[in-house]
Scaffold this motif. Structure first.
Motif, PDB file in Angstrom:
ATOM      1  N   CYS A  24      38.110  44.929  37.337  1.00  0.00           N
ATOM      2  CA  CYS A  24      39.426  44.280  37.351  1.00  0.00           C
ATOM      3  C   CYS A  24      39.659  43.484  36.065  1.00  0.00           C
ATOM      4  O   CYS A  24      38.880  42.589  35.733  1.00  0.00           O
ATOM      5  N   CYS A  27      40.233  39.457  37.413  1.00  0.00           N
ATOM      6  CA  CYS A  27      39.163  38.601  37.946  1.00  0.00           C
ATOM      7  C   CYS A  27      37.772  39.092  37.560  1.00  0.00           C
ATOM      8  O   CYS A  27      36.795  38.366  37.734  1.00  0.00           O
ATOM      9  N   CYS A  50      42.638  45.786  42.878  1.00  0.00           N
ATOM     10  CA  CYS A  50      41.346  45.102  42.911  1.00  0.00           C
ATOM     11  C   CYS A  50      41.080  44.602  44.326  1.00  0.00           C
ATOM     12  O   CYS A  50      41.927  43.946  44.930  1.00  0.00           O
ATOM     13  N   CYS A  53      41.011  40.364  44.039  1.00  0.00           N
ATOM     14  CA  CYS A  53      42.189  39.519  43.778  1.00  0.00           C
ATOM     15  C   CYS A  53      43.514  40.243  43.995  1.00  0.00           C
ATOM     16  O   CYS A  53      44.582  39.631  43.906  1.00  0.00           O
TER      17      CYS A  53
HETATM   18 ZN   LIG Z   1      40.649  41.247  40.534  1.00  0.00          ZN
END
Ligand SMILES: [Zn+2]
Length: 304
Positions: A24, A27, A50, A53
């Motif tokens: 990701c 994050c 993701c 997040c």
């Molecule tokens: Zn993420």
């Protein structure tokens, strides 16, 4: 041109890029779930969410070289942008947006503030800040829009990308409007914004809101230039990794940040909310049904 025009426009074919699989970009977590295999042009493009997040992102992610090829050859077709000069209709819309954004900053800036617009386009925000007596600057890698801005403001504008441009002094305010979603490394870009802003300075970021139920276009919101789809929560998560915390929420994905840290539990909480929101809006095959529902509402005028 490196690729034929058809390779970017013919439906049901892949975009001409290889890219590479990526954790990701917001994050940093590795696990994601595929939510769409097609974009608004009905071309094949894999978008994932993701699992941590909820950030939506293109995966495999194009490389810098592939993105540069796209921007130099095809971007203006995608956005129907003029090849030699921006159109008046576009400029009027941008002037209007700049006036609204300037109002949102009222009371947050010192007099004669030093400001930087990250990806300034045709320069309307710089123009609006100069009109208020601020020491406004901007940079824009796109030649057509950057040249227009430079014709208005000379040395205040650099026609460069964010990884090339340099500033010896820091700014009271760094703004970034509808740019971050185009970048494959948003946390690095946010860190650069944080570095460019003074210790008591602000960073104002706005991106399209993929966390809104109203106007949810499903896969119609996805296209090659938008590598990332943020919602309120995962924008906060990405900014936190760059040492930025919200100071004023203008809209879910329009946030004025200041320097600071959020504790890990609070970041985890935002990530969980971001993931839940993405699942609710875009998970379990909803990309397809939301696309058709949106088209139907547009046709029937249900949004009015
Ligand atoms: Zn993420």
């Amino acid at each position: 041109m490196k690729y034929s025009l058809l390779s970017f426009f013919l439906p049901f074919t892949r975009y001409p890029y290889e890219g590479h699989a990526m954790p990701c970009p917001g994050c940093g977590h590795g696990k994601s779930t595929r939510v769409a295999g097609i974009d608004r042009r009905l071309k094949r493009l894999t978008t994932v969410a993701c699992n941590h997040c909820g950030l939506l992102y293109t995966n495999p992610m194009p490389t810098d070289a592939e993105l540069n090829a796209y921007y130099s050859d095809f971007y203006r077709f995608d956005y129907q942008a003029a090849s030699t000069a921006p159109k008046e209709k576009h400029l009027a819309k941008r002037r209007n947006e700049a006036a609204i954004r300037v109002n949102q900053l009222e009371g947050l800036l010192p007099a004669h503030a030093r400001t930087l617009d990250f990806g300034c386009g045709s320069g309307e925000f710089v123009t609006a800040m100069l009109a208020l007596g601020h020491d406004a600057h901007g940079f824009e890698p796109g030649e057509t829009y950057g040249s227009h801005a430079q014709s208005l403001h000379g040395e205040r504008i650099s026609i460069k990308g964010w990884q090339e441009v340099e500033y010896p002094e820091r700014f009271d305010l760094v703004t970034c409007f509808h740019v971050l979603e185009h970048l494959r490394n948003p946390v690095d870009a946010l860190k650069q914004m944080a570095r460019w802003s003074a210790p008591d300075g602000r960073v104002y970021v706005e991106v399209p809101d993929l966390g809104s139920a109203r106007g949810n276009k499903g896969f119609g919101a996805l296209h090659f230039a938008h590598l990332l789809g943020f919602n309120h929560h995962n924008l906060i998560v990405a900014a936190a990794r760059a040492g930025l915390v919200p100071e004023k929420i203008i809209s879910p994905t329009g946030i004025i940040f200041r320097h600071g840290t959020i504790d890990d539990a609070a970041v985890e909480n935002e990530a969980a909310k971001g993931s839940a929101l993405t699942s609710a809006l875009h998970g379990n095959g909803k990309m397809m049904s939301n696309y058709f529902r949106h088209q139907y509402r547009k046709i029937t005028g249900a949004y009015r």
